[in-house]
Design a protein around this motif. Sequence first.
Motif, mmCIF file in Angstrom:
data_model
loop_
_atom_site.group_PDB
_atom_site.id
_atom_site.type_symbol
_atom_site.label_atom_id
_atom_site.label_comp_id
_atom_site.label_asym_id
_atom_site.label_seq_id
_atom_site.Cartn_x
_atom_site.Cartn_y
_atom_site.Cartn_z
ATOM 1 N N ILE A 115 5.239 5.860 -4.072
ATOM 2 C CA ILE A 115 5.505 4.516 -4.574
ATOM 3 C C ILE A 115 5.274 3.461 -3.495
ATOM 4 C CG2 ILE A 115 7.305 2.959 -5.435
ATOM 5 C CD1 ILE A 115 8.436 5.346 -6.997
ATOM 6 N N ASN A 116 5.897 3.625 -2.342
ATOM 7 C CA ASN A 116 5.843 2.570 -1.327
ATOM 8 C C ASN A 116 4.505 2.454 -0.613
ATOM 9 O OD1 ASN A 116 8.317 1.262 -1.522
ATOM 10 N ND2 ASN A 116 9.353 2.924 -0.489
ATOM 11 N N GLN A 117 3.880 3.569 -0.286
ATOM 12 C CA GLN A 117 2.604 3.473 0.424
ATOM 13 C C GLN A 117 1.549 2.733 -0.402
ATOM 14 O OE1 GLN A 117 1.884 4.197 3.623
ATOM 15 N NE2 GLN A 117 4.031 4.681 3.941
ATOM 16 N N PRO A 118 1.290 3.154 -1.653
ATOM 17 C CA PRO A 118 0.286 2.412 -2.433
ATOM 18 C C PRO A 118 0.713 0.976 -2.751
ATOM 19 C CG PRO A 118 0.827 4.498 -3.518
ATOM 20 C CD PRO A 118 1.739 4.357 -2.345
ATOM 21 N N ALA A 119 2.001 0.736 -2.922
ATOM 22 C CA ALA A 119 2.464 -0.628 -3.208
ATOM 23 C C ALA A 119 2.070 -1.574 -2.084
ATOM 24 C CB ALA A 119 3.974 -0.647 -3.414
ATOM 25 N N ASN A 120 2.155 -1.102 -0.858
ATOM 26 C CA ASN A 120 1.802 -1.936 0.293
ATOM 27 C C ASN A 120 0.303 -1.936 0.574
ATOM 28 O OD1 ASN A 120 4.530 -2.631 0.842
ATOM 29 N ND2 ASN A 120 4.823 -0.632 1.761
ATOM 30 N N LEU A 121 -0.323 -0.787 0.453
ATOM 31 C CA LEU A 121 -1.751 -0.692 0.762
ATOM 32 C C LEU A 121 -2.623 -1.471 -0.222
ATOM 33 C CD1 LEU A 121 -2.089 3.001 1.955
ATOM 34 C CD2 LEU A 121 -2.414 0.930 3.311
ATOM 35 N N THR A 122 -2.221 -1.542 -1.480
ATOM 36 C CA THR A 122 -3.039 -2.273 -2.445
ATOM 37 C C THR A 122 -3.050 -3.775 -2.163
ATOM 38 O OG1 THR A 122 -1.188 -2.192 -4.000
ATOM 39 C CG2 THR A 122 -2.945 -0.573 -4.313
ATOM 40 N N VAL A 123 -2.013 -4.296 -1.539
ATOM 41 C CA VAL A 123 -2.016 -5.706 -1.120
ATOM 42 C C VAL A 123 -3.073 -5.900 -0.028
ATOM 43 C CG1 VAL A 123 -0.662 -7.591 -0.110
ATOM 44 C CG2 VAL A 123 0.425 -5.993 -1.697
ATOM 45 N N LEU A 124 -3.096 -4.991 0.913
ATOM 46 C CA LEU A 124 -4.092 -5.032 1.990
ATOM 47 C C LEU A 124 -5.511 -4.927 1.411
ATOM 48 C CD1 LEU A 124 -4.766 -4.982 5.040
ATOM 49 C CD2 LEU A 124 -4.375 -2.516 4.970
ATOM 50 N N ILE A 125 -5.703 -4.004 0.477
ATOM 51 C CA ILE A 125 -7.019 -3.827 -0.157
ATOM 52 C C ILE A 125 -7.425 -5.095 -0.916
ATOM 53 C CG2 ILE A 125 -8.295 -2.536 -1.915
ATOM 54 C CD1 ILE A 125 -6.560 -0.070 -1.080
ATOM 55 N N ALA A 126 -6.473 -5.717 -1.607
ATOM 56 C CA ALA A 126 -6.780 -6.961 -2.328
ATOM 57 C C ALA A 126 -7.255 -8.040 -1.356
ATOM 58 C CB ALA A 126 -5.553 -7.443 -3.099
ATOM 59 N N LEU A 147 4.191 -0.990 -8.802
ATOM 60 C CA LEU A 147 4.831 0.012 -7.939
ATOM 61 C C LEU A 147 6.037 -0.566 -7.205
ATOM 62 C CD1 LEU A 147 1.630 1.754 -6.561
ATOM 63 C CD2 LEU A 147 3.411 2.829 -7.975
ATOM 64 N N ALA A 148 5.935 -1.809 -6.764
ATOM 65 C CA ALA A 148 7.085 -2.444 -6.104
ATOM 66 C C ALA A 148 8.271 -2.513 -7.051
ATOM 67 C CB ALA A 148 6.703 -3.841 -5.616
ATOM 68 N N PHE A 149 8.019 -2.882 -8.303
ATOM 69 C CA PHE A 149 9.099 -2.985 -9.273
ATOM 70 C C PHE A 149 9.644 -1.609 -9.647
ATOM 71 C CE2 PHE A 149 7.409 -7.282 -11.047
ATOM 72 C CZ PHE A 149 7.728 -7.885 -9.851
ATOM 73 N N THR A 150 8.769 -0.631 -9.786
ATOM 74 C CA THR A 150 9.205 0.736 -10.099
ATOM 75 C C THR A 150 10.083 1.283 -8.985
ATOM 76 O OG1 THR A 150 7.209 1.143 -11.388
ATOM 77 C CG2 THR A 150 8.405 3.079 -10.613
ATOM 78 N N GLY A 151 9.638 1.130 -7.750
ATOM 79 C CA GLY A 151 10.423 1.608 -6.611
ATOM 80 C C GLY A 151 11.754 0.895 -6.502
ATOM 81 N N ALA A 152 11.757 -0.407 -6.742
ATOM 82 C CA ALA A 152 12.998 -1.176 -6.660
ATOM 83 C C ALA A 152 13.990 -0.753 -7.731
ATOM 84 C CB ALA A 152 12.693 -2.669 -6.774
ATOM 85 N N MET A 153 13.504 -0.562 -8.949
ATOM 86 C CA MET A 153 14.408 -0.124 -10.024
ATOM 87 C C MET A 153 14.950 1.270 -9.755
ATOM 88 S SD MET A 153 12.741 -1.737 -13.493
ATOM 89 C CE MET A 153 11.044 -1.326 -13.150
ATOM 90 N N ASN A 154 14.106 2.160 -9.279
ATOM 91 C CA ASN A 154 14.530 3.515 -8.940
ATOM 92 C C ASN A 154 15.602 3.482 -7.852
ATOM 93 O OD1 ASN A 154 14.284 6.503 -8.814
ATOM 94 N ND2 ASN A 154 13.414 6.068 -6.810
ATOM 95 N N ASN A 155 15.338 2.759 -6.789
ATOM 96 C CA ASN A 155 16.295 2.724 -5.688
ATOM 97 C C ASN A 155 17.544 1.927 -6.019
ATOM 98 O OD1 ASN A 155 14.893 4.454 -4.034
ATOM 99 N ND2 ASN A 155 13.724 2.825 -3.070
ATOM 100 N N ALA A 156 17.428 0.908 -6.857
ATOM 101 C CA ALA A 156 18.629 0.186 -7.289
ATOM 102 C C ALA A 156 19.554 1.117 -8.065
ATOM 103 C CB ALA A 156 18.242 -1.023 -8.150
#
Length: 165
Positions: A115-126, A147-156
């Motif tokens: 979840i976290n790696q692609p959430a951050n890397l796709t911003v860089l790719i964009a 992915l950011a929202f999915t990870g946040a909901m999961n961790n919340a």
Amino acid sequence: MNAITLTGWENFFIASTGAAAGLAGLLFVAVSINLSKILGIPGLAARAGETFIPLASVLIFSLLALVPGHSTGAFAVELICIGGSAWLVSSFIQFRAIRAGHFVKVWHLVVRLAINQPANLTVLIAGLSLKLGIPGGLYWLVPSVLLAFTGAMNNAWILMVEILR
């Protein structure tokens, strides 16, 4: 940023800004309610902090995208900086968690990495796509937001409910 590049994206960035701010607020509440328990479990405070990184990225780049007259070149550089920084910090937190053995089960690690790696890397790719003039660069932000929202909901959920089990 020119109007052609952002045509049709304004509502996406407005919705992303509101949702990211709302989820960040939910996480702050979850952490504050269960702070003593979170601090008592090794690695959980870092996981909570790691959850804020993609949300903060979404919030920041969405707000920047809404600035009137913002150039495409400037936005591309901002995305590169935001995505690169978020990826480095998240990777550092995850590397420390792996070294410390803070994962009860391997799938906990896999879920966090997936979840976290692609959430951050796709911003860089964009950002790189926009900077290089590759059409459709902004579409890389869609999986980042999801992915950011999915990870946040999961961790919340983990920080508010599962921690009490």
